[in-house]
Design an enzyme around this catalytic site. Structure first.
Site, PDB file in Angstrom:
ATOM      1  CG  ASP A  52      -1.018  -5.478   4.035  1.00  0.00           C
ATOM      2  OD1 ASP A  52      -0.413  -4.034   3.831  1.00  0.00           O
ATOM      3  OD2 ASP A  52      -1.966  -5.506   3.512  1.00  0.00           O
ATOM      4  CE1 TYR A  57      -7.978  -3.875   2.905  1.00  0.00           C
ATOM      5  CE2 TYR A  57      -6.411  -4.696   4.419  1.00  0.00           C
ATOM      6  CZ  TYR A  57      -6.569  -4.272   3.101  1.00  0.00           C
ATOM      7  OH  TYR A  57      -5.802  -4.282   2.048  1.00  0.00           O
ATOM      8  CE  LYS A  84      -2.683  -2.045   2.017  1.00  0.00           C
ATOM      9  NZ  LYS A  84      -3.025  -2.972   3.146  1.00  0.00           N
TER      10      LYS A  84
END
Length: 347
Positions: A52, A57, A84
């Site tokens: 994930d 990030y 995401k």
């Protein structure tokens, strides 16, 4: 209780242990390219089949690093990858502050919230490019909720329902993604969203752990009723459930220094684990998987050593008496299922 037969058929089966890739995006501290590559390589070699990540990030850094390794180790795209949407990355001066939004020495971009139709489509396309994948397996709307947005939550939520959610549905219907859902830090917004939209999966970070299980009261029953799988992120509650209260100060919980009440509760958890010679981190990692709606747990891993440690924690044999002691001490929700040899999901 076994609700697996009612899970969304569009969501691929998820392995119990996944790889959380926020750390290789330089979360809180720099991680070298070599360490990041070694972490992903070690995870895949150890049999971890689900990874994930998110544009947030390291502002693209985690996705780029993950994609570079998977291009070599998984050219057939057999591994599962989630990322995401909800932020777009805007270029900034390369000389920007070395620590921004919790990421050190990240890529020269600024994450800007955008839950619109066009924003989600742009985010998806850019993530696919950084990851080098033909398809994203799980696409999650990132960080909806009042904890992140405060008074702006209503506007962002409405923008998502009116635009971003429609984009995610289209991508799933076209086969560009296999499943859609939410990636959030609060279960309340999941219930709110499920009242307006249909999801296959929810990645819930930090809200179903040894420290807190309020998701059992309303959210998990709603997931069971609607066939929504849950991925548990942040099983260590920002680290305090790894080394407990004996680690170096400050002790972090929920991304902030831990309050006294949390530290006291962790001390009680530690004491129980000590009585049965079980690492606190092993209990924290295995506990969420006992619930039938929880499909996977995805701790963050920054290097190969952490991958090896995580595998060892997953393989630790935990005597049933520990769970009985925790329940007797009032440290578990009365309705919280606990791992048993018959219910433990094979990693």
């Amino acid at each position: 209780m076994d609700s697996s037969s009612s899970f969304s058929p569009t969501c691929p089966p998820l392995p119990p242990l996944g790889f959380g890739a926020a750390a290789i995006g330089n979360l809180y501290q720099p991680v070298t390219e070599a360490s990041a590559r070694a972490a992903v390589t070690a995870a895949v070699t150890a049999g971890i089949r689900y990874l994930d990540t998110a544009p947030h990030y390291g502002f693209g850094l985690s996705e780029s690093r993950l994609g570079a390794v998977l291009a070599e180790l998984d050219p057939g795209e057999e591994l599962l990858v989630s990322t995401k949407v909800g932020r777009v990355l805007v270029p900034v001066d390369a000389g920007a502050s070395p620590m921004r939004h919790g990421f050190a020495d990240a890529a020269p971009y600024e994450p800007v919230f955008d839950y619109s139709y066009d924003g989600v489509m742009r985010s998806y396309a850019e993530s696919r490019r950084r990851l080098g994948r033909k398809r994203i397996d799980l696409l999650l709307a990132h960080d909806l909720g009042t904890a992140t947005h405060g008074d702006d939550h209503t506007a962002h939520f409405r923008r998502f329902l009116d635009g971003g959610y429609r984009a995610m549905r289209e991508l799933r219907d076209q086969g560009a993604v296999r499943a859609i859902g939410l990636g959030v830090n609060e279960w309340q917004v999941c219930l709110e969203a499920m009242g307006h939209a249909d999801f296959d999966v929810v990645l819930l970070a930090g809200r179903y752990t040894l420290l807190e299980q309020t998701a059992l009261d309303a959210f998990f029953p709603a997931c069971a009723a609607r066939g929504v799988r849950v991925i548990v992120g942040g099983p260590y509650n920002s680290g305090i459930l790894v080394n407990g209260t004996r680690g170096a100060a400050p002790l972090y919980y929920n991304y902030e220094p831990a309050p006294a009440a949390i530290i006291d509760r962790v001390r009680r958890l530690e004491a129980a684990c000590d009585r049965f010679d079980v690492p606190l981190a092993a209990a924290a990692l295995q506990f969420p998987l006992a619930h039938p709606v929880v499909a996977s747990v995805i701790p963050g891993m920054a290097d190969a050593a952490q991958v090896a440690q995580t595998r060892a924690l997953m393989d630790t044999v935990i005597p049933p008496e520990l769970w009985q002691a925790l329940r007797a001490d009032g440290l578990l929700h009365p309705d919280a299922p606990v791992p048993t040899p018959n219910t433990t999901k094979a990693a």
